[in-house]
Design an enzyme around this catalytic site. Structure first.
Site, mmCIF file in Angstrom:
data_model
loop_
_atom_site.group_PDB
_atom_site.id
_atom_site.type_symbol
_atom_site.label_atom_id
_atom_site.label_comp_id
_atom_site.label_asym_id
_atom_site.label_seq_id
_atom_site.Cartn_x
_atom_site.Cartn_y
_atom_site.Cartn_z
ATOM 1 N N GLU A 1 0.838 -1.197 0.000
ATOM 2 C CA GLU A 1 0.000 0.000 0.000
ATOM 3 C C GLU A 1 0.878 1.254 0.000
ATOM 4 O O GLU A 1 1.990 1.246 0.537
ATOM 5 C CB GLU A 1 -0.922 -0.068 1.230
ATOM 6 C CG GLU A 1 -1.853 1.083 1.469
ATOM 7 C CD GLU A 1 -2.865 1.381 0.365
ATOM 8 O OE1 GLU A 1 -2.427 1.591 -0.769
ATOM 9 O OE2 GLU A 1 -4.066 1.465 0.650
ATOM 10 N N ASP A 2 0.390 2.320 -0.623
ATOM 11 C CA ASP A 2 1.177 3.556 -0.651
ATOM 12 C C ASP A 2 1.229 4.233 0.709
ATOM 13 O O ASP A 2 2.284 4.587 1.213
ATOM 14 C CB ASP A 2 0.644 4.528 -1.720
ATOM 15 C CG ASP A 2 -0.857 4.811 -1.581
ATOM 16 O OD1 ASP A 2 -1.523 4.212 -0.707
ATOM 17 O OD2 ASP A 2 -1.381 5.632 -2.355
ATOM 18 N N PHE B 1 -0.886 16.451 3.946
ATOM 19 C CA PHE B 1 -1.266 15.836 2.671
ATOM 20 C C PHE B 1 -0.039 15.763 1.767
ATOM 21 O O PHE B 1 0.646 16.760 1.544
ATOM 22 C CB PHE B 1 -2.374 16.646 1.994
ATOM 23 C CG PHE B 1 -2.971 15.913 0.828
ATOM 24 C CD1 PHE B 1 -3.888 14.890 1.036
ATOM 25 C CD2 PHE B 1 -2.585 16.216 -0.474
ATOM 26 C CE1 PHE B 1 -4.410 14.185 -0.038
ATOM 27 C CE2 PHE B 1 -3.110 15.507 -1.550
ATOM 28 C CZ PHE B 1 -4.024 14.494 -1.329
ATOM 29 N N ASP C 1 -3.406 5.819 6.185
ATOM 30 C CA ASP C 1 -3.860 7.097 6.730
ATOM 31 C C ASP C 1 -4.787 6.787 7.916
ATOM 32 O O ASP C 1 -4.329 6.590 9.031
ATOM 33 C CB ASP C 1 -4.551 7.849 5.584
ATOM 34 C CG ASP C 1 -4.967 9.253 5.943
ATOM 35 O OD1 ASP C 1 -4.330 9.856 6.810
ATOM 36 O OD2 ASP C 1 -5.938 9.766 5.353
ATOM 37 N N ARG D 1 1.060 11.943 -9.519
ATOM 38 C CA ARG D 1 1.570 10.608 -9.172
ATOM 39 C C ARG D 1 2.976 10.407 -9.716
ATOM 40 O O ARG D 1 3.729 9.578 -9.227
ATOM 41 C CB ARG D 1 0.679 9.509 -9.773
ATOM 42 C CG ARG D 1 -0.715 9.430 -9.200
ATOM 43 C CD ARG D 1 -1.385 8.153 -9.685
ATOM 44 N NE ARG D 1 -2.838 8.196 -9.574
ATOM 45 C CZ ARG D 1 -3.525 7.871 -8.484
ATOM 46 N NH1 ARG D 1 -2.888 7.463 -7.406
ATOM 47 N NH2 ARG D 1 -4.838 7.930 -8.471
HETATM 48 P P1 IMP Z 1 -6.974 5.208 4.584
HETATM 49 O O1 IMP Z 1 -7.519 6.452 5.241
HETATM 50 O O2 IMP Z 1 -5.865 4.595 5.394
HETATM 51 O O3 IMP Z 1 -8.080 4.263 4.271
HETATM 52 O O4 IMP Z 1 -6.303 5.713 3.248
HETATM 53 C C1 IMP Z 1 -6.794 5.339 2.012
HETATM 54 C C2 IMP Z 1 -6.169 6.034 0.844
HETATM 55 O O5 IMP Z 1 -6.282 7.453 0.950
HETATM 56 C C3 IMP Z 1 -4.692 5.778 0.604
HETATM 57 O O6 IMP Z 1 -4.448 4.542 0.000
HETATM 58 C C4 IMP Z 1 -4.392 6.924 -0.348
HETATM 59 O O7 IMP Z 1 -4.755 6.564 -1.668
HETATM 60 C C5 IMP Z 1 -5.292 8.033 0.143
HETATM 61 N N1 IMP Z 1 -4.513 9.007 0.933
HETATM 62 C C6 IMP Z 1 -4.419 9.102 2.261
HETATM 63 N N2 IMP Z 1 -3.604 10.108 2.628
HETATM 64 C C7 IMP Z 1 -3.152 10.651 1.473
HETATM 65 C C8 IMP Z 1 -2.241 11.739 1.168
HETATM 66 O O8 IMP Z 1 -1.664 12.410 2.040
HETATM 67 N N3 IMP Z 1 -2.043 11.985 -0.152
HETATM 68 C C9 IMP Z 1 -2.640 11.289 -1.141
HETATM 69 N N4 IMP Z 1 -3.476 10.263 -0.907
HETATM 70 C C10 IMP Z 1 -3.729 9.955 0.393
#
Ligand code: IMP
Length: 177
Positions: free
Chosen positions: A100-101, A153, A104, A166
């Site tokens: 996963e990237d 962010f 969050d 990206r």
């Molecule tokens: P989650 O809140 O952990 O479910 O995050 C889900 C998705 O939100 C990640 O896989 C990213 O694609 C996107 N995301 C969360 N934080 C960032 C950020 O700082 N920049 C860009 N995408 C983000």
């Protein structure tokens, strides 16, 4: 060409990313008892991390697959996740590494771990390039972590802002003007 409404500031350079991924690749291979590993990239954000990470994992029987997800509502993660692209193969009995990237809130990875677990892999681990612990809503185990960052962010190296940026080779902070 219109001027973008934001400024970018390098947070993690391409060189630091490269060095950390080399370490992660060695660590993953070292902790992998069998020679086999199925690396599952979460589309779209993980594509660049996955591409570099698999080249750093010296295992002879590594396979790559992808799973695509989207949150149902807005940009804030809601935990309600829809699979937009499913794995091409069964992972039953396999050692799986979810790539996963960024973690969050943790809701996406939590959902994916629960979903993939129902398919009876032999093991299921998580590699995340970035983690924002301040934003965590649910705990997810991250077995291999690139960098911990503050609640900011970020874009680049696969991560997008409205579908763009990206392609930056580094991770950058996005400052609205
Ligand atoms: P989650 O809140 O952990 O479910 O995050 C889900 C998705 O939100 C990640 O896989 C990213 O694609 C996107 N995301 C969360 N934080 C960032 C950020 O700082 N920049 C860009 N995408 C983000």
């Amino acid at each position: 060409m219109s001027t973008p409404a934001y400024d970018l500031e390098v947070l993690i350079s391409a060189e630091r990313i490269r060095a950390r991924i080399a370490e992660l690749g060695q660590e993953i291979a070292r902790r992998q008892a069998s020679r086999r590993l199925v690396c599952v990239g979460v589309l779209k954000g993980s594509f660049m991390f996955l591409a570099d990470l698999v080249r750093a994992i010296p295992l002879p029987e590594l396979e790559v697959d992808f799973i695509g997800v989207s949150s149902y509502v807005g940009t804030e993660s809601t935990g309600v996740v829809r699979i937009t692209h499913d794995l091409a193969r069964s992972i039953e009995g396999e050692d799986v590494l979810l790539v996963e990237d960024i973690v969050d809130t943790g809701l996406t990875v939590r959902y994916l771990l629960d979903n993939l677990a129902t398919r009876h892999p032999r093991s299921l681990q998580v590699a995340a390039l970035l983690e924002k612990p301040a934003r965590a809503k649910v705990h997810v185990p991250i077995d291999f972590r690139g960098f911990t960052i503050e609640d900011r962010f970020v874009v680049g190296y696969g991560l997008d802002f409205d579908g763009r940026l990206r392609n930056l080779p580094h991770v950058a902070l996005l400052h609205p003007r």
